[in-house]
Scaffold this motif. Structure first.
Motif, PDB file in Angstrom:
ATOM      1  N   TYR A 233       3.701  13.118   9.237  1.00 54.11           N
ATOM      2  CA  TYR A 233       2.280  13.062   8.469  1.00 54.11           C
ATOM      3  C   TYR A 233       2.760  12.524   7.114  1.00 54.11           C
ATOM      4  O   TYR A 233       2.072  11.379   6.651  1.00 54.11           O
ATOM      5  CB  TYR A 233       1.823  14.502   8.026  1.00 54.11           C
ATOM      6  N   GLU A 234       3.888  12.908   6.690  1.00 54.73           N
ATOM      7  CA  GLU A 234       4.395  12.188   5.389  1.00 54.73           C
ATOM      8  C   GLU A 234       4.553  10.663   5.582  1.00 54.73           C
ATOM      9  O   GLU A 234       3.877  10.017   4.669  1.00 54.73           O
ATOM     10  CB  GLU A 234       5.363  13.011   4.860  1.00 54.73           C
ATOM     11  N   SER A 235       5.383  10.718   6.521  1.00 56.17           N
ATOM     12  CA  SER A 235       5.495   9.224   6.722  1.00 56.17           C
ATOM     13  C   SER A 235       4.404   8.336   6.906  1.00 56.17           C
ATOM     14  O   SER A 235       4.141   7.129   6.536  1.00 56.17           O
ATOM     15  CB  SER A 235       6.477   8.801   8.168  1.00 56.17           C
ATOM     16  N   ARG A 236       3.325   8.745   7.605  1.00 53.80           N
ATOM     17  CA  ARG A 236       2.050   8.122   7.974  1.00 53.80           C
ATOM     18  C   ARG A 236       1.435   7.756   6.684  1.00 53.80           C
ATOM     19  O   ARG A 236       0.938   6.587   6.290  1.00 53.80           O
ATOM     20  CB  ARG A 236       1.395   8.930   8.721  1.00 53.80           C
ATOM     21  N   GLN A 237       1.419   8.516   5.868  1.00 52.20           N
ATOM     22  CA  GLN A 237       0.876   8.191   4.389  1.00 52.20           C
ATOM     23  C   GLN A 237       1.456   7.076   3.754  1.00 52.20           C
ATOM     24  O   GLN A 237       0.995   6.061   3.516  1.00 52.20           O
ATOM     25  CB  GLN A 237       1.035   9.487   3.523  1.00 52.20           C
TER      26      GLN A 237
ATOM     27  N   VAL B  69       2.160   1.115   2.993  1.00 48.55           N
ATOM     28  CA  VAL B  69       2.920  -0.161   3.303  1.00 48.55           C
ATOM     29  C   VAL B  69       2.102  -1.000   3.982  1.00 48.55           C
ATOM     30  O   VAL B  69       2.058  -2.460   3.676  1.00 48.55           O
ATOM     31  CB  VAL B  69       4.235   0.128   4.051  1.00 48.55           C
ATOM     32  N   ASN B  70       1.357  -0.822   4.761  1.00 53.99           N
ATOM     33  CA  ASN B  70       0.367  -1.536   5.540  1.00 53.99           C
ATOM     34  C   ASN B  70      -0.665  -2.482   4.952  1.00 53.99           C
ATOM     35  O   ASN B  70      -0.786  -3.593   4.933  1.00 53.99           O
ATOM     36  CB  ASN B  70      -0.261  -0.779   6.963  1.00 53.99           C
ATOM     37  N   ASP B  71      -1.120  -1.565   3.902  1.00 48.86           N
ATOM     38  CA  ASP B  71      -2.064  -2.321   3.078  1.00 48.86           C
ATOM     39  C   ASP B  71      -1.381  -3.547   2.240  1.00 48.86           C
ATOM     40  O   ASP B  71      -2.058  -4.522   2.157  1.00 48.86           O
ATOM     41  CB  ASP B  71      -2.604  -1.423   1.781  1.00 48.86           C
ATOM     42  N   LEU B  72      -0.256  -3.267   1.896  1.00 50.85           N
ATOM     43  CA  LEU B  72       0.646  -4.209   1.228  1.00 50.85           C
ATOM     44  C   LEU B  72       0.943  -5.339   2.067  1.00 50.85           C
ATOM     45  O   LEU B  72       0.676  -6.470   1.631  1.00 50.85           O
ATOM     46  CB  LEU B  72       2.018  -3.560   0.743  1.00 50.85           C
ATOM     47  N   LEU B  73       1.069  -5.069   3.185  1.00 49.37           N
ATOM     48  CA  LEU B  73       1.579  -5.953   4.293  1.00 49.37           C
ATOM     49  C   LEU B  73       0.412  -6.909   4.548  1.00 49.37           C
ATOM     50  O   LEU B  73       0.563  -8.183   4.585  1.00 49.37           O
ATOM     51  CB  LEU B  73       1.920  -5.729   5.429  1.00 49.37           C
TER      52      LEU B  73
END
Ligand code: ADP
Length: 852
Positions: free
Chosen positions: A182-186, A191-195
């Motif tokens: 769950y933490e990782s997903r956050q 990161v995704n947004d950044l990417l």
């Protein structure tokens, strides 16, 4: 034994227990009896094995281990006399149908039955426990499997329990991970947004790049196109590319390359392009032929250098291909044209070389022709020279007449013949004026023939020589020559003074005429034969004697008239002489016109032409018939006289011999010597008379030859001994190389030897040696008799063998010249040879040879 049939026994014995009674006679164990249960247990039903040995009835095949167990059991029961129980064992017995064997399990109880202390029988209860054993085994297997299963079950259960525990632990871990997740997903979302932001930027940049690339492509003068995806969809194509393709934008953009250019299917390009997608590597190929379809439907071949560059997408995958094409068709065409020109140039060079060769050959031929010409020129000069020499040597004059003008050109010699001066101008008329008129038509005919028919002419006629007035014969030969650009038509030829020749021929004709007159008027028979042995002339005497015309005598007609007995001999003499081109003489009889034969003596010297070549014969024959008759009469007379002389001589001989015997008896040595001499003289005289008689006999053909085999060397020895009786003045030696047997008339050959020996003694001084030799040579027996006497002139040697011939200066020696004549005849009749070699004053050697 009755015991076994006893009802009581049988009742007890026939139980459900399978039993058999064996006799205790180890090792056979004879089967005594058995019950029905036994039969069933051992497959013996329907088979009687009573009385058989146990092993015979149930063979211990393959020495099975069960056999040992059974035998040991039986033996143990026998020996111990106790009941023996055997543990289960396996033993094969014949199957029910007796065709095969069955391996069965058995359990046996052996009970010895003894009447005394030793067993007599063995009662054996034989259980076939095969089925039982098999059932037990199956059960055993089943139990074993079950135990195995339960063991496995227990094991699985344990494993299950431990897994459960592990599961529990995992679940706990999972829950922990879930939290971490769950933490990782956050974090990931951030990161995704950044990417995404970055990707957007990148895509923008990529689009810009692509636009720039498109711009670049569209503006570059090099043909370029972009093909998208493995489908090769034409995304972009610049003007130069469209030009190569011969298409417009609307026809190509957005279409698959292969749809626009279906002809590419069979060409390597689609494959190469697909490869770039796969390999992601650039492909560059220089100078390749491409067939592009034109709008009019035809294919056009162009040559290009091309390269395919992969263009990658943001994932690094090949997205599309940038194809760059440089049209080098015109360069290639130029190159081809260059090649072609080169080939043409080469061909031209070769042609030139060939022409050059031809030229060289022509040159050589020309050279040869020139050499030939020079050679011919030389020959011509030589011919001219020889002609000049011939003209001079032949004492010839030359001339030519120009036909139009009738003007003569004559050589100095020709002028001399005619008697013209060396400088005078000569015309046809001057020449004709000197010819005897009766020959003018002859000249005219030759002239016309030469002019009209171009025939060469050769005429002879007499002229009056101008300078001397003498009559001369000339021969004019020549031919007409047609006009040439240099010279007009003319006669050309040579003139000869043939006066001497004509006169010679005339004198020859006269002499021939003289000869003919002479020959025709003489009694001598004259004939002429030519060089081919043909008769060409017979004189009148011949035609008169034979009563035949000359024609019928010509060739060999004359030979038919010769007496058959003389013909072959005379023709042989003639042909032999002909071959040798030598003179010959011969006698023969010829049939005259009355039908009688006349004797002729022919003599023929050879004739030769002036050049020395053989020309044949002129023969002359004289009639010697009367002479022959005289000779016959003389011969008859000699014969008669000889015969008459022989009778008194024989009487005298007889008396002398009687007197000799008497003188020897009275020992009157003087009388004996005198009578001996008288006897020798009588013998000589007898020989002489015999000689004459032989001659007469020979001539009348009465000497006959009787051949026998005899030894020639022996005969020679005898003859020497015989002559040594009447001579003691000479030493006679004999040399014999080998013993020689010949087939001949011994008496006649002995008279030949006698004659030669007597001559050797007669014609050589006392005290000289006489050597006789005898040998074989080339299939002949050859005898030689050599003396050291007076010798003979070589000119006379041949004649010695003639009748009555005696050498010129031997008159001091008695004789008639018939010995050698007779000897020669005898040897000839034997087909042998007789001859002599001699030198005056030194001695002679006489030879004769006889065929072996
Ligand atoms: P004849 O001796 O009786 O005269 P032949 O026929 O035997 O007759 O010989 C012929 C001739 O040949 C003789 O007369 C003699 O001149 C010559 N002649 C023969 N034999 C000899 C010889 N051995 N030596 C020299 N002359 C010979």
């Amino acid at each position: 034994m009755i015991f076994f049939n006893h009802p009581l026994f049988l009742a007890l014995f026939n139980t459900s227990a399978p039993r058999i009674i064996l006799q205790a006679n180890a090792p056979h164990f004879t089967i005594i009896t058995y019950n029905e249960a036994y039969e069933k247990a051992t497959n013996t039903t329907g088979r009687n094995v009573k009385g058989l040995g146990l092993w015979e009835a149930y063979p211990n095949n393959d020495q099975q281990s069960g056999g040992d167990i059974l035998l040991n059991g039986l033996m143990e029961a026998l020996n111990s006399n106790k009941i023996i129980k055997l543990p289960p064992f396996q033993y094969s017995i014949p199957s029910v149908d007796q065709l095969t064997t069955e391996l069965n399990w058995w359990q046996l109880e052996i009970e010895p039955i003894s009447t005394q202390n030793k067993p007599d029988y063995l009662l054996t209860t034989t259980y076939n426990i095969t089925e039982k054993v098999l059932a037990a085994k199956t059960l055993d297997n089943f139990v074993k499997r079950e135990s195995l299963l339960s063991q496995e079950l227990a094991k699985s259960y344990e494993e299950l329990a431990s897994s459960n525990e592990e599961l529990q632990a995992s679940m706990e871990e999972l829950m922990a991970s879930n939290e971490a997740l769950y933490e990782s997903r956050q974090e990931l979302k951030t990161v995704n947004d950044l990417l995404e932001g970055r990707i957007y930027e990148r895509t923008q940049a990529l689009d810009d790049n692509r636009k720039r690339l498109h711009n670049m492509i569209m503006t570059t003068p090099v043909a370029m196109t972009i093909l998208k995806g493995p489908e090769l969809i034409i995304e972009l194509a610049n003007e130069p590319m469209l030009h190569i393709w011969q298409r417009i934008q609307a026809q190509v953009i957005g279409n698959r390359l292969i749809d626009v250019f279906p002809e590419l299917v069979d060409q390597p390009f689609p494959k190469l392009l697909t490869d770039v997608f796969k390999t992601r590597k650039r492909i560059a190929i220089p100078k390749i032929a491409v067939d592009i379809s034109q709008l009019d439907g035809d294919n056009k071949r162009i040559y290009v250098n091309f390269c395919y560059d992969p263009i990658f997408d943001s994932n690094g995958q090949v997205e599309c291909i940038l194809a760059t094409v440089i049209d080098i068709t015109s360069e290639i065409e130029n190159l081809e044209r260059l090649e072609q020109s080169k080939a043409e140039l080469q061909a031209t060079i070769e042609e030139l070389a060939a022409t050059n060769e031809e030229l060289a050959t022509t040159n050589e031929e020309l050279q040869e022709a020139q050499e030939n010409l020079m050679l011919r020129n030389e020959v011509l000069s030589e011919t001219e020279e020889s002609l000049r020499l011939a003209v001079e040597a032949g004492n010839l004059g030359t001339y030519s007449v120009t036909l139009g003008t009738g003007k003569f050109q004559m050589s100095g010699r020709a002028r001399e013949f005619w008697g013209f001066s060396q400088t005078a101008e000569i015309n046809w008329g001057d020449v004709i004026a000197n010819v005897e008129p009766e020959y003018l038509p002859l000249i005219e005919k030759a002239r016309i023939n030469a002019l009209e028919h171009h025939l060469p002419f050769d005429v002879r006629y007499p002229i009056t020589q101008l300078s001397t007035g003498a009559r001369k014969w000339i021969r004019v030969s020549g031919r007409s020559l047609a006009a040439t650009p240099e010279k007009s038509a003319r006669f050309l030829g040579v003139i000869m003074d043939i006066t001497a020749e004509v006169e010679y021929r005339k004198s020859l004709e006269e002499s021939e005429e003289r000869f003919r007159t002479m020959a025709e008027n003489t009694d001598v028979m004259i004939a002429v034969g030519d060089e081919s042995s043909n008769a060409i002339y017979f004189n009148k005497a011949w035609t008169v004697l034979t009563g035949r015309s000359m024609e019928s005598l010509l060739e060999f007609g004359w030979a038919d008239l010769i007496h058959p007995e003389d013909r072959d001999r005379y023709v042989d003499i003639y042909l032999t002489a002909f071959k040798a081109q030598a003179a010959f003489t011969g006698e023969f009889r010829i049939l005259d016109h009355t039908g009688d034969y006349r004797w002729l003596l022919a003599k023929a010297p050879p004739r030769f032409h002036t050049d020395g070549s053989f020309a044949g014969y002129i023969s002359s024959c004289v009639d010697i018939t009367e002479l022959k008759k005289d000779e016959q009469r003389k011969n008859d007379f000699i014969g008669m006289v000889s015969h008459e002389l022989k009778t008194p001589l024989t009487a005298i001989n007889g008396f002398v011999q009687v007197l000799q015997m008497k003188a020897e008896h009275t020992k009157d040595s003087f009388a004996s010597t005198a009578l001996n001499k008288a006897y020798n003289q009588i013998k000589k005289m007898t020989n002489m008379i015999n000689g004459f008689l032989d001659v007469t006999r020979l001539e009348s053909g009465k000497i006959l030859i009787f051949k026998n085999l005899f030894q020639l060397d022996e005969l020679l020895k005898e003859m020497i001994e015989e002559i040594d009786v009447i001579q003691s003045t000479h030493h006679i030696s004999l040399q014999v190389e080998e013993s020689i047997t010949i087939n001949a008339d011994r008496d006649k050959i002995s008279s030949v030897i006698n004659n030669l020996l007597s001559n050797a003694v007669k014609y050589s001084p006392a005290g000289k040696n006489i050597e006789i030799s005898c040998k074989t040579l080339n299939g002949f027996a050859q005898v030689s008799i050599k003396d050291q006497g007076i010798g003979i002139d070589h000119q006379e040697i041949e004649k010695l063998f003639g009748r009555y011939y005696r050498a010129v200066d031997n008159h001091t020696f008695s004789g008639f010249g018939i010995g050698l004549y007779l000897s020669a005849e005898i040897i000839n009749q034997h087909h042998g040879k007789i001859w002599a070699e001699s030198e005056i004053g030194k001695g002679s050697t006489f030879y004769f040879s006889l065929p072996l």
